[in-house]
Design a protein around this motif. Sequence first.
Motif, PDB file in Angstrom:
ATOM      1  N   ILE A 153      32.695  43.511  34.514  1.00  0.00           N
ATOM      2  CA  ILE A 153      33.865  43.862  35.329  1.00  0.00           C
ATOM      3  C   ILE A 153      33.547  45.105  36.154  1.00  0.00           C
ATOM      4  O   ILE A 153      33.832  45.155  37.355  1.00  0.00           O
ATOM      5  CB  ILE A 153      35.110  44.083  34.444  1.00  0.00           C
ATOM      6  CG1 ILE A 153      35.528  42.784  33.757  1.00  0.00           C
ATOM      7  CG2 ILE A 153      36.270  44.646  35.272  1.00  0.00           C
ATOM      8  CD1 ILE A 153      36.573  42.958  32.669  1.00  0.00           C
ATOM      9  N   ALA A 154      32.959  46.108  35.508  1.00  0.00           N
ATOM     10  CA  ALA A 154      32.609  47.354  36.204  1.00  0.00           C
ATOM     11  C   ALA A 154      31.653  47.079  37.357  1.00  0.00           C
ATOM     12  O   ALA A 154      31.839  47.611  38.470  1.00  0.00           O
ATOM     13  CB  ALA A 154      31.990  48.348  35.218  1.00  0.00           C
ATOM     14  N   ASP A 155      30.646  46.255  37.138  1.00  0.00           N
ATOM     15  CA  ASP A 155      29.687  45.924  38.192  1.00  0.00           C
ATOM     16  C   ASP A 155      30.361  45.221  39.367  1.00  0.00           C
ATOM     17  O   ASP A 155      30.097  45.539  40.528  1.00  0.00           O
ATOM     18  CB  ASP A 155      28.554  45.049  37.643  1.00  0.00           C
ATOM     19  CG  ASP A 155      27.629  45.803  36.688  1.00  0.00           C
ATOM     20  OD1 ASP A 155      27.687  47.060  36.665  1.00  0.00           O
ATOM     21  OD2 ASP A 155      26.868  45.140  35.963  1.00  0.00           O
ATOM     22  N   ARG A 156      31.251  44.282  39.073  1.00  0.00           N
ATOM     23  CA  ARG A 156      31.930  43.541  40.146  1.00  0.00           C
ATOM     24  C   ARG A 156      32.883  44.416  40.944  1.00  0.00           C
ATOM     25  O   ARG A 156      33.080  44.205  42.134  1.00  0.00           O
ATOM     26  CB  ARG A 156      32.687  42.350  39.570  1.00  0.00           C
ATOM     27  CG  ARG A 156      31.754  41.250  39.127  1.00  0.00           C
ATOM     28  CD  ARG A 156      32.494  40.020  38.721  1.00  0.00           C
ATOM     29  NE  ARG A 156      31.540  39.030  38.242  1.00  0.00           N
ATOM     30  CZ  ARG A 156      31.823  37.765  38.076  1.00  0.00           C
ATOM     31  NH1 ARG A 156      33.023  37.325  38.349  1.00  0.00           N
ATOM     32  NH2 ARG A 156      30.912  36.935  37.648  1.00  0.00           N
ATOM     33  N   LEU A 157      33.517  45.388  40.275  1.00  0.00           N
ATOM     34  CA  LEU A 157      34.493  46.250  40.957  1.00  0.00           C
ATOM     35  C   LEU A 157      33.878  47.567  41.430  1.00  0.00           C
ATOM     36  O   LEU A 157      34.590  48.390  42.013  1.00  0.00           O
ATOM     37  CB  LEU A 157      35.685  46.524  40.024  1.00  0.00           C
ATOM     38  CG  LEU A 157      36.487  45.300  39.578  1.00  0.00           C
ATOM     39  CD1 LEU A 157      37.581  45.708  38.601  1.00  0.00           C
ATOM     40  CD2 LEU A 157      37.084  44.574  40.781  1.00  0.00           C
ATOM     41  N   CYS A 158      32.579  47.742  41.170  1.00  0.00           N
ATOM     42  CA  CYS A 158      31.869  48.972  41.558  1.00  0.00           C
ATOM     43  C   CYS A 158      32.541  50.223  40.999  1.00  0.00           C
ATOM     44  O   CYS A 158      32.807  51.201  41.721  1.00  0.00           O
ATOM     45  CB  CYS A 158      31.744  49.064  43.086  1.00  0.00           C
ATOM     46  SG  CYS A 158      30.825  47.699  43.801  1.00  0.00           S
TER      47      CYS A 158
END
Length: 195
Positions: A153-158
């Motif tokens: 999730i963190a990677d997708r939302l930067c």
Amino acid sequence: MRTVNDIHHIVVAEGSPIVREGLLQVLCRQTSVHIHAVAVATVHSLYDMLRMRPFHMVFVSPDFGGDFDLERFRLEFPDVPCVALVSDLGQLARAREYGAFVTVKSDEEEVLHLVETVRDMRRRPAEEEEVSLSVREKEILVGIARGLSNKEIADRLCIAVYTVTTHRRNICRKLNIHSTAGLTVYALAHGLVEI
């Protein structure tokens, strides 16, 4: 004394009689939730059953009848949470589309927790359902419902993983739901997850 509103109506849709009857037995043994569960063996029977009376939840095999269409189901019955009933590893990837799933190895406690989460959401007054989630919290809830890890999730939302963890904690507190399955059912029931 229980009223009609206290009864939680569930359909188990599974082609395998052993899996179907096993889940029915698990549901019928519950004492903390009054459950009326029925089983169907064909897609046609499932749709007939749902058109005949309102049901609060459906457990369905991703391979049910060979032609079960989750998207069609959600269009026709948008208020009925559909939980994948996974009986083999080949179904696991497709189960993510459902948001919530149980496996034949899930224990009774896990199944009951999922049923209680759906029941509690149904019982909440309308003003309680209008919980104010921020746009970012909704994005994170969608990621959770799609089975993503906090890092994914963190990677997708930067954003940082710590930020996802903080938002997730706030979402759980606001909704008073403290399991991934419960959050997934909430997202499905409120139209936050689309296939």
